[in-house]
Design an enzyme around this catalytic site. Structure first.
Site, PDB file in Angstrom:
ATOM      1  N   GLU A  80       0.820  -1.206   0.000  1.00  0.00           N
ATOM      2  CA  GLU A  80       0.000   0.000   0.000  1.00  0.00           C
ATOM      3  C   GLU A  80       0.858   1.262   0.000  1.00  0.00           C
ATOM      4  O   GLU A  80       0.569   2.222  -0.708  1.00  0.00           O
ATOM      5  CB  GLU A  80      -0.939   0.017   1.218  1.00  0.00           C
ATOM      6  N   TYR A 110      -6.126   6.531   4.078  1.00  0.00           N
ATOM      7  CA  TYR A 110      -6.288   5.489   3.069  1.00  0.00           C
ATOM      8  C   TYR A 110      -5.569   4.201   3.465  1.00  0.00           C
ATOM      9  O   TYR A 110      -6.159   3.112   3.453  1.00  0.00           O
ATOM     10  CB  TYR A 110      -5.793   5.941   1.679  1.00  0.00           C
ATOM     11  N   ASP A 165     -10.034   5.928  -1.769  1.00  0.00           N
ATOM     12  CA  ASP A 165      -8.876   6.398  -2.525  1.00  0.00           C
ATOM     13  C   ASP A 165      -9.414   7.077  -3.778  1.00  0.00           C
ATOM     14  O   ASP A 165     -10.626   7.149  -3.984  1.00  0.00           O
ATOM     15  CB  ASP A 165      -7.958   5.235  -2.886  1.00  0.00           C
ATOM     16  N   CYS A 171     -13.095   1.892 -15.148  1.00  0.00           N
ATOM     17  CA  CYS A 171     -13.666   3.217 -14.901  1.00  0.00           C
ATOM     18  C   CYS A 171     -12.526   4.208 -14.670  1.00  0.00           C
ATOM     19  O   CYS A 171     -12.411   4.818 -13.608  1.00  0.00           O
ATOM     20  CB  CYS A 171     -14.595   3.158 -13.693  1.00  0.00           C
ATOM     21  N   CYS A 178     -18.126  -2.343 -18.875  1.00  0.00           N
ATOM     22  CA  CYS A 178     -18.261  -2.132 -17.426  1.00  0.00           C
ATOM     23  C   CYS A 178     -19.426  -2.931 -16.865  1.00  0.00           C
ATOM     24  O   CYS A 178     -20.545  -2.837 -17.367  1.00  0.00           O
ATOM     25  CB  CYS A 178     -18.472  -0.654 -17.124  1.00  0.00           C
ATOM     26  N   CYS A 217     -25.245   2.747 -13.743  1.00  0.00           N
ATOM     27  CA  CYS A 217     -24.378   3.915 -13.618  1.00  0.00           C
ATOM     28  C   CYS A 217     -25.082   5.209 -14.025  1.00  0.00           C
ATOM     29  O   CYS A 217     -25.437   5.415 -15.187  1.00  0.00           O
ATOM     30  CB  CYS A 217     -23.118   3.723 -14.466  1.00  0.00           C
TER      31      CYS A 217
END
Length: 311
Positions: free
Chosen positions: A42, A125, A143, A210, A220, A226
């Site tokens: 991370e 985060y 994030d 995306c 998608c 969406c």
DNA sequence: GTCCCGCTGC
DNA sequence: GCAGCAGGAC
């Protein structure tokens, strides 16, 4: 007509299926890394593309498998191993983090948000990501990818600039799938909690489908839900923040030049004042950057003006 | 809000 | 060329 809850379930199911078929096989995924290894991944991924992180993470974890190993490593080696990942202060913060984990937590990464977020180099985060991905806890992870996807799918607009708003946090928490009854969790695929799969899939969708500038709405899994797609992608790719500072000629470039030269040196050798001065034309800027690198603890300035990596 | 790196994709 | 990237510290 579906109600919100049914629609959300559909989204979660479609996402989970998409994840099963499309998740990248990164070496710290699917239970192959320790919590410490996940934290390292991370930190390395902060503002850095995953594809670039993989070889660094693999070499890093082979060299320093746990916090204790990293805590005792020579600083110069840590900076060198960070290589060209960028933002080298992250390397120092990660080692400081390893030292805290070793000394205060006996080499075992803490499991609460407050303890994690207090670690050097760990912000909201990363603390949330570790709780979710390493410990399976039900926490909202926010994030840039998740913010973009949630804003598009559920608000029909691009996410705005700045740090995450209370409204975004509330939405992220509200959408987070509930945990299964504990007895059934272990039977779920890989024993992964639904909220963990949710976080990982949204993030992966943001990275692969995306995307900021040219989303692949045609492939998608969430297109039918969406709001952004339905509205015709208004303001697609609209800049969230003010234009970024250019890189050419900035202190960031000069700092990178100096540190890069030091990394190239054989271990323990110094860079003479003459060679430092040959790195950049603007003497004042160079001096200022060398001073800032010294302030950050990334280099040492010897009395004769030559430089070396910290010992 | 600003500053930090280096690389990739367009 | 230049925006954008699994942010954090200040």
């Amino acid at each position: 007509m579906m109600n919100d809850s049914e629609a959300d379930d559909g989204v979660a199911l479609a996402l989970a299926a998409w994840w099963e078929a499309n998740a990248r096989d990164l070496p710290w995924r699917f239970g192959r890394a320790t919590p410490w290894g996940i934290l390292v991944s991370e930190v390395m991924s902060q503002q850095t593309q995953m594809s670039r992180v993989v070889p660094y993470w693999t070499a890093w974890m082979a060299k320093w498998p746990d916090a204790r190993a990293l805590a005792g490593a020579p600083k110069a080696e840590v900076i060198t191993a960070w290589g060209r990942l960028g933002y080298p202060r992250r390397a120092l913060r990660l080692q400081e983090c390893a030292q805290v984990v070793t000394n205060r937590y006996d080499d075992e990464l803490p499991r609460t948000y407050d303890e994690l977020v207090a670690l050097p180099g760990v912000g909201d985060y990363t603390a949330s990501a570790v709780l979710s991905f390493a410990y399976g806890r039900r926490v909202a992870v926010l994030d840039t990818n998740i913010r973009r996807v949630l804003s598009r799918v559920f608000c029909g607009q691009e996410s705005l600039g700045g740090s995450a708003s209370p409204l975004e946090r509330e939405m992220a928490w509200r959408l987070l799938p509930e945990d299964l009854p504990s007895r059934r969790v272990s039977r779920a695929k890989g024993g992964v909690a639904p909220s963990v799969t949710w976080n990982q899939s949204i993030m992966e969708l943001g990275a692969l489908v995306c995307t900021a500038k040219s989303p692949l709405c045609g492939q998608c899994p969430l297109a039918e839900w969406c709001a952004f797609f339905r509205a015709g992608c208004p303001g697609l790719g609209q800049r969230r923040t003010r234009p970024r500072q250019r890189f050419q000629g900035t202190d960031r470039q000069v700092r990178g030049l100096v540190l890069g030269a030091l990394r190239e040196l054989p271990a323990g050798e110094t860079l003479s004042r003459e060679r430092v001065e040959g790195l950049w034309e603007d003497r004042a800027q160079l001096t200022s950057c060398v001073a800032s690198l010294d302030d950050d603890g990334l280099i040492e300035i010897l009395p004769n003006g030559s430089l070396r990596l910290p010992q």
